[in-house]
Design a protein around this motif. Structure first.
Motif, PDB file in Angstrom:
ATOM      1  N   PRO A 450      -4.593  40.854  27.873  1.00 23.03           N
ATOM      2  CA  PRO A 450      -3.954  39.687  28.483  1.00 23.03           C
ATOM      3  C   PRO A 450      -3.476  38.667  27.464  1.00 23.03           C
ATOM      4  N   ALA A 451      -2.309  38.099  27.728  1.00 23.22           N
ATOM      5  CA  ALA A 451      -1.756  37.069  26.847  1.00 23.22           C
ATOM      6  C   ALA A 451      -2.544  35.777  26.970  1.00 23.22           C
ATOM      7  N   ARG A 452      -3.123  35.551  28.153  1.00 26.38           N
ATOM      8  CA  ARG A 452      -3.921  34.342  28.383  1.00 26.38           C
ATOM      9  C   ARG A 452      -5.116  34.683  29.273  1.00 26.38           C
ATOM     10  N   PHE A 453      -6.183  33.924  29.076  1.00 23.03           N
ATOM     11  CA  PHE A 453      -7.361  34.010  29.929  1.00 23.03           C
ATOM     12  C   PHE A 453      -7.563  32.635  30.573  1.00 23.03           C
ATOM     13  N   LEU A 454      -7.537  32.591  31.895  1.00 22.29           N
ATOM     14  CA  LEU A 454      -7.676  31.332  32.611  1.00 22.29           C
ATOM     15  C   LEU A 454      -8.951  31.338  33.441  1.00 22.29           C
ATOM     16  N   SER A 455      -9.663  30.234  33.377  1.00 21.64           N
ATOM     17  CA  SER A 455     -10.913  30.121  34.128  1.00 21.64           C
ATOM     18  C   SER A 455     -10.629  29.787  35.593  1.00 21.64           C
ATOM     19  N   ILE A 456     -11.424  30.387  36.483  1.00 18.08           N
ATOM     20  CA  ILE A 456     -11.300  30.107  37.907  1.00 18.08           C
ATOM     21  C   ILE A 456     -12.692  30.182  38.529  1.00 18.08           C
ATOM     22  N   GLU A 457     -12.948  29.302  39.475  1.00 23.34           N
ATOM     23  CA  GLU A 457     -14.279  29.270  40.089  1.00 23.34           C
ATOM     24  C   GLU A 457     -14.533  30.521  40.924  1.00 23.34           C
ATOM     25  N   ALA A 458     -13.545  30.927  41.711  1.00 21.19           N
ATOM     26  CA  ALA A 458     -13.639  32.138  42.536  1.00 21.19           C
ATOM     27  C   ALA A 458     -12.230  32.632  42.808  1.00 21.19           C
ATOM     28  N   LEU A 459     -12.042  33.928  42.864  1.00 20.71           N
ATOM     29  CA  LEU A 459     -10.722  34.490  43.121  1.00 20.71           C
ATOM     30  C   LEU A 459     -10.326  34.266  44.576  1.00 20.71           C
ATOM     31  N   PRO A 460      -9.067  33.920  44.835  1.00 20.91           N
ATOM     32  CA  PRO A 460      -8.616  33.721  46.221  1.00 20.91           C
ATOM     33  C   PRO A 460      -8.493  35.057  46.953  1.00 20.91           C
ATOM     34  N   ARG A 461      -9.065  35.148  48.131  1.00 15.37           N
ATOM     35  CA  ARG A 461      -9.029  36.381  48.917  1.00 15.37           C
ATOM     36  C   ARG A 461      -8.687  36.067  50.364  1.00 15.37           C
ATOM     37  N   ASN A 462      -8.107  37.057  51.053  1.00 15.86           N
ATOM     38  CA  ASN A 462      -7.812  36.878  52.468  1.00 15.86           C
ATOM     39  C   ASN A 462      -9.022  37.258  53.304  1.00 15.86           C
ATOM     40  N   ALA A 463      -8.860  37.284  54.625  1.00 14.39           N
ATOM     41  CA  ALA A 463      -9.992  37.519  55.518  1.00 14.39           C
ATOM     42  C   ALA A 463     -10.601  38.906  55.345  1.00 14.39           C
ATOM     43  N   MET A 464      -9.842  39.850  54.810  1.00 11.30           N
ATOM     44  CA  MET A 464     -10.369  41.192  54.583  1.00 11.30           C
ATOM     45  C   MET A 464     -10.972  41.343  53.194  1.00 11.30           C
ATOM     46  N   GLY A 465     -10.972  40.259  52.427  1.00 11.62           N
ATOM     47  CA  GLY A 465     -11.522  40.314  51.088  1.00 11.62           C
ATOM     48  C   GLY A 465     -10.538  40.807  50.045  1.00 11.62           C
ATOM     49  N   LYS A 466      -9.282  41.013  50.451  1.00 10.36           N
ATOM     50  CA  LYS A 466      -8.283  41.481  49.492  1.00 10.36           C
ATOM     51  C   LYS A 466      -7.790  40.318  48.642  1.00 10.36           C
ATOM     52  N   LEU A 467      -7.585  40.614  47.377  1.00  8.35           N
ATOM     53  CA  LEU A 467      -7.146  39.604  46.428  1.00  8.35           C
ATOM     54  C   LEU A 467      -5.745  39.114  46.752  1.00  8.35           C
ATOM     55  N   GLU A 468      -5.562  37.803  46.712  1.00  8.09           N
ATOM     56  CA  GLU A 468      -4.249  37.205  46.960  1.00  8.09           C
ATOM     57  C   GLU A 468      -3.570  36.945  45.619  1.00  8.09           C
ATOM     58  N   ARG A 469      -2.898  37.967  45.117  1.00  6.48           N
ATOM     59  CA  ARG A 469      -2.294  37.878  43.784  1.00  6.48           C
ATOM     60  C   ARG A 469      -1.129  36.890  43.743  1.00  6.48           C
ATOM     61  N   THR A 470      -0.453  36.730  44.865  1.00  5.07           N
ATOM     62  CA  THR A 470       0.662  35.780  44.889  1.00  5.07           C
ATOM     63  C   THR A 470       0.182  34.380  44.534  1.00  5.07           C
ATOM     64  N   VAL A 471      -0.978  34.006  45.045  1.00 11.73           N
ATOM     65  CA  VAL A 471      -1.549  32.690  44.737  1.00 11.73           C
ATOM     66  C   VAL A 471      -1.824  32.573  43.240  1.00 11.73           C
ATOM     67  N   LEU A 472      -2.365  33.646  42.661  1.00 10.84           N
ATOM     68  CA  LEU A 472      -2.675  33.623  41.221  1.00 10.84           C
ATOM     69  C   LEU A 472      -1.411  33.569  40.373  1.00 10.84           C
ATOM     70  N   ARG A 473      -0.367  34.299  40.779  1.00 13.07           N
ATOM     71  CA  ARG A 473       0.880  34.247  40.019  1.00 13.07           C
ATOM     72  C   ARG A 473       1.444  32.825  40.001  1.00 13.07           C
ATOM     73  N   GLN A 474       1.427  32.194  41.147  1.00 14.55           N
ATOM     74  CA  GLN A 474       1.941  30.828  41.224  1.00 14.55           C
ATOM     75  C   GLN A 474       1.137  29.903  40.332  1.00 14.55           C
ATOM     76  N   ARG A 475      -0.176  30.100  40.334  1.00 17.78           N
ATOM     77  CA  ARG A 475      -1.028  29.250  39.480  1.00 17.78           C
ATOM     78  C   ARG A 475      -0.779  29.528  38.004  1.00 17.78           C
ATOM     79  N   ALA A 476      -0.578  30.794  37.652  1.00 14.55           N
ATOM     80  CA  ALA A 476      -0.316  31.137  36.250  1.00 14.55           C
ATOM     81  C   ALA A 476       0.997  30.527  35.768  1.00 14.55           C
ATOM     82  N   LEU A 477       1.981  30.495  36.644  1.00 10.56           N
ATOM     83  CA  LEU A 477       3.287  29.941  36.280  1.00 10.56           C
ATOM     84  C   LEU A 477       3.234  28.430  36.105  1.00 10.56           C
ATOM     85  N   SER A 478       2.289  27.802  36.793  1.00 10.31           N
ATOM     86  CA  SER A 478       2.220  26.340  36.735  1.00 10.31           C
ATOM     87  C   SER A 478       1.188  25.839  35.710  1.00 10.31           C
ATOM     88  N   THR A 479       0.507  26.765  35.055  1.00 13.37           N
ATOM     89  CA  THR A 479      -0.532  26.380  34.097  1.00 13.37           C
ATOM     90  C   THR A 479      -0.027  26.464  32.666  1.00 13.37           C
TER      91      THR A 479
END
Length: 479
Positions: A450-479
């Motif tokens: 990875p080009a960067r390592f970003l700290s996060i308290e908990a990964l965002p997941r939907n009701a089925m427990g699947k990772l919400e990568r779109t949320v992470l991409r948006q956060r990576a772009l704004s960080t």
């Protein structure tokens, strides 16, 4: 071929066996059969007949179980809507479904204008004996996909889909006299409905919960005779943490693990606690499980073989079937594949060709026919022409002793086109260690680190427990 409602069958064969528990109440098959009969009468009073759709906004609740089987007896179709969606998000889905009417739990009713209260819907009804025979192609449910790449599409799943899924699962796991499935997955998702139907067809009991809670899950395992459960990696770890790795009783048989690869240390920890954790691969359009590890050959390295009756192949972008060890697109064929998308003929033709469901996921098969899922097509990262699969990086990061969980997404880069960025949640809320890059380089080629390592308290997941990568991409772009 025709089938009778499984609750009616259970009431005839083993009327006093438990069929459902929820909120401190218990229903035998006889009692549930009578309750479903009242719901049939209530639906008939609203004019529901074969082919009609009923929209539903609810978390998991005993009333949802009654509604599901009552609609089956009338040939009606349930359209459960995600209880986490907003009023604005729900409106176009209801328009797509065009239901005869909608039902909602009281706490959610304001999001679904005009909905009838679910809890009291059948209170005044007297049981109706009516029951329409169910056929393989009878539509039973419309489930909307997550819509991460556009407007959600409603997958139409049939009675045949659910029964084939149950048969395939039993064929892989082995029969069990009266299984007791812990239902912590929401009934507005395919995983929850698969557990509901599986237990009914097998003459078992669904130990239903409104939501997942680690302490409550352990009580169910220790005190309520639960034999089977379904988790994702994060909920499995929470269960182990809550029970302090204390061994489960011998009555607990196994847990199915979905939502992506599970870190090897977590699987070993589960085994030490007596939990046989089997990795799976599935999707809504294939009525839940497609592949699952076999109990006698599970090693945590793959998502297992196709369930009995199912086929999985790997194809190139040109549609050529690829041999073992070759990476490509995952395609699925078999009796669990959906009838199609509601009102979306073009999308259906694009997704299902010659009986093969094009999953848009990437993977490979080994010499034994076991599937390794590499990434969702939309998750693939291409760095300077080299393919990077997030699952590979995530497995390396998760093996770090200080890492709780990790996820990797791709972000645009002027030089390489795209680079991976890692989000890492540390155990005990610790800060990111400085050696993460070096840790990755021990197992990964340089271009994958990875080009960067970003700290996060908990990964965002939907009701089925699947990772919400779109949320992470948006956060990576704004960080």
């Amino acid at each position: 071929m025709q089938w009778t409602c499984p609750i009616r069958v259970g009431a005839e064969r083993h009327p006093e066996s438990q069929a459902l528990t929820f909120g401190g109440r218990r229903w035998t098959y006889r009692e549930l059969d009578e309750g479903v009969g009242r719901w049939v009468a209530a639906l008939q009073s609203r004019g529901v007949k074969a082919g009609d759709r009923v929209g539903l906004l609810a978390t998991s609740h005993a009333a949802v179980v009654h509604l599901f089987f009552a609609l089956g007896r009338l040939g009606g179709v349930l359209a459960p809507l995600n209880a986490r969606l907003t009023r604005a998000e729900l409106q176009p889905l209801v328009e797509d479904v065009a239901p005869r009417f909608t039902l909602a739990l009281g706490a959610l009713a304001e999001r679904l204008p005009g909905a009838v209260p679910l809890e009291s819907f059948a209170d005044a009804a007297r049981a109706s004996p009516d029951s329409t025979p169910l056929e393989p192609n009878t539509p039973r449910v419309i489930l909307f996909t997550s819509g991460t790449t556009g407007r959600p599409k409603g997958a139409v799943l049939t009675e045949g889909n659910f029964r084939a899924s149950a048969r395939g699962s039993e064929g892989n796991l082995g029969a069990h006299p009266g299984p007791r499935w812990l239902g912590t997955l929401p009934l507005f998702h395919v995983g929850g409905l698969a557990m509901l139907t599986r237990t009914a067809y097998d003459g078992g009991c669904l130990v239903l919960r409104e939501r997942f809670e680690a302490e409550d899950t352990n009580r169910a395992i220790d005190e309520e005779g639960v034999t089977h459960a379904s988790f994702v990696a994060t909920t499995l770890e929470r269960v182990l943490e809550a029970r302090k790795d204390r061994r489960v009783p011998s009555t607990f048989r196994l847990a199915l693990i979905g939502g992506g690869p599970v870190p090897a240390p977590l699987l070993a920890r589960a085994r030490a606690a007596g939990i046989l954790a089997l990795q799976t691969y599935g999707l809504t359009e294939a009525c839940s499980q497609v592949t699952t590890e076999h109990p006698e050959e599970s090693d945590g390295r793959t998502a297992g073989r196709p369930l009995p009756g199912m086929e999985v192949r790997i194809v190139s972008p040109e549609g050529e079937a690829l041999g073992p060890g070759r990476e490509g697109d995952i395609e699925v064929r078999g009796p669990t594949v959906m009838a199609g998308y509601l009102n979306r003929p073009e999308a259906t033709r694009e997704t299902v060709r010659d009986g093969w469901l094009r999953t848009k996921d990437m993977g490979m098969l080994d010499e034994r026919g076991r599937l390794t899922v590499l990434s969702r097509r939309t998750d693939l990262i291409v760095r300077g022409g080299e393919n990077i699969y997030p699952a590979e990086l995530e497995a390396v990061l998760a093996s770090h002793p200080a890492v709780q969980e990790a996820a990797v997404v791709g972000v645009p880069d002027a030089r390489w086109g795209e680079v991976p960025v890692a989000f890492v949640a540390m155990r005990g809320g610790a800060s990111l260690p400085e050696d993460l890059g070096a840790w990755c380089r021990e197992s990964l080629a340089g271009f994958k680190v990875p080009a960067r390592f970003l700290s996060i308290e908990a990964l965002p997941r939907n009701a089925m427990g699947k990772l919400e990568r779109t949320v992470l991409r948006q956060r990576a772009l704004s960080t």
